[in-house]
Each structure stands twice: as C-alpha cells, then as structure tokens.
Design a protein around this motif. Structure first.
Motif, PDB file in Angstrom:
ATOM      1  N   ILE A  10       0.866  -1.050  -0.178  1.00 37.84           N
ATOM      2  CA  ILE A  10       0.061  -0.074  -0.041  1.00 37.84           C
ATOM      3  C   ILE A  10       1.320   1.435  -0.437  1.00 37.84           C
ATOM      4  O   ILE A  10       0.662   2.497  -1.152  1.00 37.84           O
ATOM      5  N   LEU A  11       2.821   1.458   0.812  1.00 36.78           N
ATOM      6  CA  LEU A  11       2.974   2.662   1.130  1.00 36.78           C
ATOM      7  C   LEU A  11       3.299   2.754  -0.615  1.00 36.78           C
ATOM      8  O   LEU A  11       3.666   3.494  -0.760  1.00 36.78           O
ATOM      9  N   THR A  12       4.352   1.425  -1.085  1.00 36.77           N
ATOM     10  CA  THR A  12       4.436   1.583  -2.251  1.00 36.77           C
ATOM     11  C   THR A  12       3.464   2.067  -3.300  1.00 36.77           C
ATOM     12  O   THR A  12       4.637   3.022  -3.952  1.00 36.77           O
ATOM     13  N   SER A  13       2.657   1.808  -3.575  1.00 38.29           N
ATOM     14  CA  SER A  13       1.623   1.913  -4.422  1.00 38.29           C
ATOM     15  C   SER A  13       1.391   3.498  -4.144  1.00 38.29           C
ATOM     16  O   SER A  13       1.367   4.201  -5.223  1.00 38.29           O
ATOM     17  N   PHE A  14       1.215   4.037  -2.586  1.00 36.17           N
ATOM     18  CA  PHE A  14       0.646   5.338  -2.434  1.00 36.17           C
ATOM     19  C   PHE A  14       1.482   6.631  -3.473  1.00 36.17           C
ATOM     20  O   PHE A  14       1.512   7.511  -3.555  1.00 36.17           O
ATOM     21  N   MET A  15       3.231   6.319  -2.908  1.00 39.65           N
ATOM     22  CA  MET A  15       4.515   6.317  -3.231  1.00 39.65           C
ATOM     23  C   MET A  15       4.054   7.013  -4.733  1.00 39.65           C
ATOM     24  O   MET A  15       4.677   8.154  -5.570  1.00 39.65           O
ATOM     25  N   ALA A  16       4.378   5.085  -5.524  1.00 45.14           N
ATOM     26  CA  ALA A  16       4.013   6.225  -6.806  1.00 45.14           C
ATOM     27  C   ALA A  16       3.285   6.350  -7.347  1.00 45.14           C
ATOM     28  O   ALA A  16       3.078   7.362  -8.595  1.00 45.14           O
ATOM     29  N   LEU A  17       2.031   6.846  -7.009  1.00 51.15           N
ATOM     30  CA  LEU A  17       1.035   7.475  -6.854  1.00 51.15           C
ATOM     31  C   LEU A  17       0.914   9.228  -6.570  1.00 51.15           C
ATOM     32  O   LEU A  17       0.761  10.022  -7.526  1.00 51.15           O
ATOM     33  N   ALA A  18       1.865   9.469  -5.427  1.00 45.74           N
ATOM     34  CA  ALA A  18       2.338  10.411  -5.251  1.00 45.74           C
ATOM     35  C   ALA A  18       3.240  10.963  -6.102  1.00 45.74           C
ATOM     36  O   ALA A  18       3.258  12.279  -7.063  1.00 45.74           O
ATOM     37  N   ASN A  19       3.919  10.142  -6.376  1.00 45.81           N
ATOM     38  CA  ASN A  19       5.293  10.963  -7.651  1.00 45.81           C
ATOM     39  C   ASN A  19       4.644  10.642  -9.203  1.00 45.81           C
ATOM     40  O   ASN A  19       5.379  11.688 -10.080  1.00 45.81           O
ATOM     41  N   GLU A  20       3.524  10.578  -9.496  1.00 48.50           N
ATOM     42  CA  GLU A  20       2.917  10.108 -10.965  1.00 48.50           C
ATOM     43  C   GLU A  20       2.536  12.064 -11.409  1.00 48.50           C
ATOM     44  O   GLU A  20       2.333  12.598 -10.343  1.00 48.50           O
ATOM     45  N   THR A  21       3.400  12.123 -12.668  1.00 46.58           N
ATOM     46  CA  THR A  21       2.607  13.990 -12.742  1.00 46.58           C
ATOM     47  C   THR A  21       1.189  14.140 -13.052  1.00 46.58           C
ATOM     48  O   THR A  21       1.082  13.033 -14.478  1.00 46.58           O
ATOM     49  N   PRO A  22       1.116  14.936 -12.779  1.00 40.63           N
ATOM     50  CA  PRO A  22      -0.224  15.228 -13.189  1.00 40.63           C
ATOM     51  C   PRO A  22      -0.606  15.537 -14.185  1.00 40.63           C
ATOM     52  O   PRO A  22      -0.071  16.241 -15.484  1.00 40.63           O
ATOM     53  N   THR A  23      -1.710  15.571 -15.093  1.00 37.46           N
ATOM     54  CA  THR A  23      -1.650  15.958 -16.391  1.00 37.46           C
ATOM     55  C   THR A  23      -3.805  16.226 -16.646  1.00 37.46           C
ATOM     56  O   THR A  23      -3.859  16.263 -15.551  1.00 37.46           O
ATOM     57  N   ILE A  24      -3.385  16.732 -17.727  1.00 43.83           N
ATOM     58  CA  ILE A  24      -4.769  17.942 -18.412  1.00 43.83           C
ATOM     59  C   ILE A  24      -5.131  17.574 -19.509  1.00 43.83           C
ATOM     60  O   ILE A  24      -4.618  17.493 -20.321  1.00 43.83           O
ATOM     61  N   SER A  25      -6.275  16.809 -19.843  1.00 43.43           N
ATOM     62  CA  SER A  25      -7.167  16.467 -21.194  1.00 43.43           C
ATOM     63  C   SER A  25      -7.708  17.718 -21.792  1.00 43.43           C
ATOM     64  O   SER A  25      -8.477  18.438 -20.293  1.00 43.43           O
TER      65      SER A  25
END
Length: 225
Positions: A10-25
């Motif tokens: 869970i912690l690894t997944s949360f860190m991956a999501l936290a580090n993901e670059t936000p996008t806009i469509s």
C-alpha cells in the motif's frame, strides 16, 4: 512476513501515485475557410418489376439515357461513374398483398471542377429520367494544406486552454498524447420533383462562397512545476 507485505504494498503504491505527474485533457478545434473548387452529385436509379430482366432493362435504359444527356453538357468519361449496382427480390411494401418483385438499383456519380455546371448537370439528369438525387457536395479537391493549417490552429487552441487552467497554480505544460479528428463538410441535400420540366433550363443551384475545413484534437498535457 505476512503482516508487513500488505502495508508495504500500500505504501509503495501510494508513493507511486504521489510521484505521478499530473495531467490535463483538453479539446481544441481549428477552422479554415476556402472557396470550393469541385462538386459531386450522386443520382440513384431504381426500377421495379415482377420480371427480373424487365427491371434490369428498364434500369439500363434510364442509366444510358442519363449518361447521354450528361455528355451533352460537356462532361467527359472521367467525370461520370456508375457504382453500387444491386438486384434484389423482395416484397413490394407499397402493395396491399406484398407482392414479390425485383428491385434493380444503380447510381451515377458525377464529379466536375466546373462549379457553374452543377445546375446544368441536374437538368441533364432530370431529362434523362433520373428523379432521385441524393446529395450535392461542394468541396476542395486537394485540401491537405488546409487540413494541416486547421490542425495547427486546433493544437494552438488546445494548448491555450491547457495553459490558462494550468497557469492558475503556476504549472507548466508539455504534450503527452494527441488524438486527431477531421470533420468533412456536410453535403447539400437535393431532391428533384415533378415541378421541374424536361427542358434545357439549368436548375438553380447556389454554389457556396466558402466551405469550412475543420480539425479537432484531444490533447493530454503533463503539468509540471
């Protein structure tokens, strides 16, 4: 071991999501207007009879007469094409008893770069016995350059929208993914009716001064500080 695997995942997944670059469509559109240089007309000939050969002969006779009339307007072989020929045996839904009949259908496609000849072509079709005109399409034969300009405007439009929104929180944008779309001009519907007399008077047709070449695209942008 089993107690630490779940929280670690869970912690690894949360860190991956936290580090993901936000996008806009966003969706951008671009339109270029230009004068048409070509027109096309689709004419349909359908004949019906309880005898298949009679239906075929009747159809062929009308097609040949119509083509003869078209050539009198100055159209050449390469301006006239027959297509979508079909022969079907089915019920006549317009009759009370639903009698089975043969339906022969054939189409004539006329293409020309003489826009002023559109009305004369319609008259020739009418004089040839054709009374079902599906559509008249005015278009630009070589529109690649216009499409390219329309796509450029569409991207600039999408980028402007994304920059406006991202700039609220001081984000900078860069493209991630682009999906392209192109909109063809809609043809003009046209139906001949009994009010037209069989003479050589050109049927009135309004040639558009300009047509729109429209492109759209959906663009996903990264938002980075």
């Amino acid at each position: 071991m089993k107690k630490t695997i779940g929280p670690l995942f869970i912690l690894t997944s949360f860190m991956a999501l936290a580090n993901e670059t936000p996008t806009i469509s966003v969706t951008g559109t671009g339109t270029i207007s230009a004068k048409p240089d070509t027109f096309s007309i689709v004419a349909t000939v359908e004949t019906i009879n309880t005898n298949s050969q009679t239906a075929i002969n009747d159809n062929t006779q009308i097609i040949n007469k119509a083509i003869s009339q078209l050539k009198k307007t100055g159209l050449k072989e390469n301006n006239i094409k027959t297509e979508n020929y079909s022969l079907n045996y089915r019920s006549d839904y317009n009759s009370k008893d639903g009698e089975m009949k043969y339906y022969v259908r054939n189409q004539i496609l006329i293409t020309s770069n003489d826009l002023e000849k559109a009305g004369t072509v319609l008259t020739a079709l009418n004089n040839g016995g054709v009374n079902n005109i599906g559509e008249i399409n005015f278009f630009i034969a070589d529109r690649k350059e216009l499409e390219d300009k329309a796509y450029k405007l569409a991207y600039e439009n999408a980028k402007s929208k994304a920059s406006l929104i991202a700039g609220i929180d001081d984000f900078k944008i860069s493209p991630k993914n682009i999906d392209l779309n192109y909109s063809m001009p809609r043809p003009m519907s046209f139906m001949l009716n009994n009010s037209y007399k069989s003479d050589d008077t050109p049927i009135p047709v309004t040639v558009p001064n300009n047509i729109d070449v429209t492109a759209s695209m959906n663009v996903i942008f990264y938002m980075e500080k």
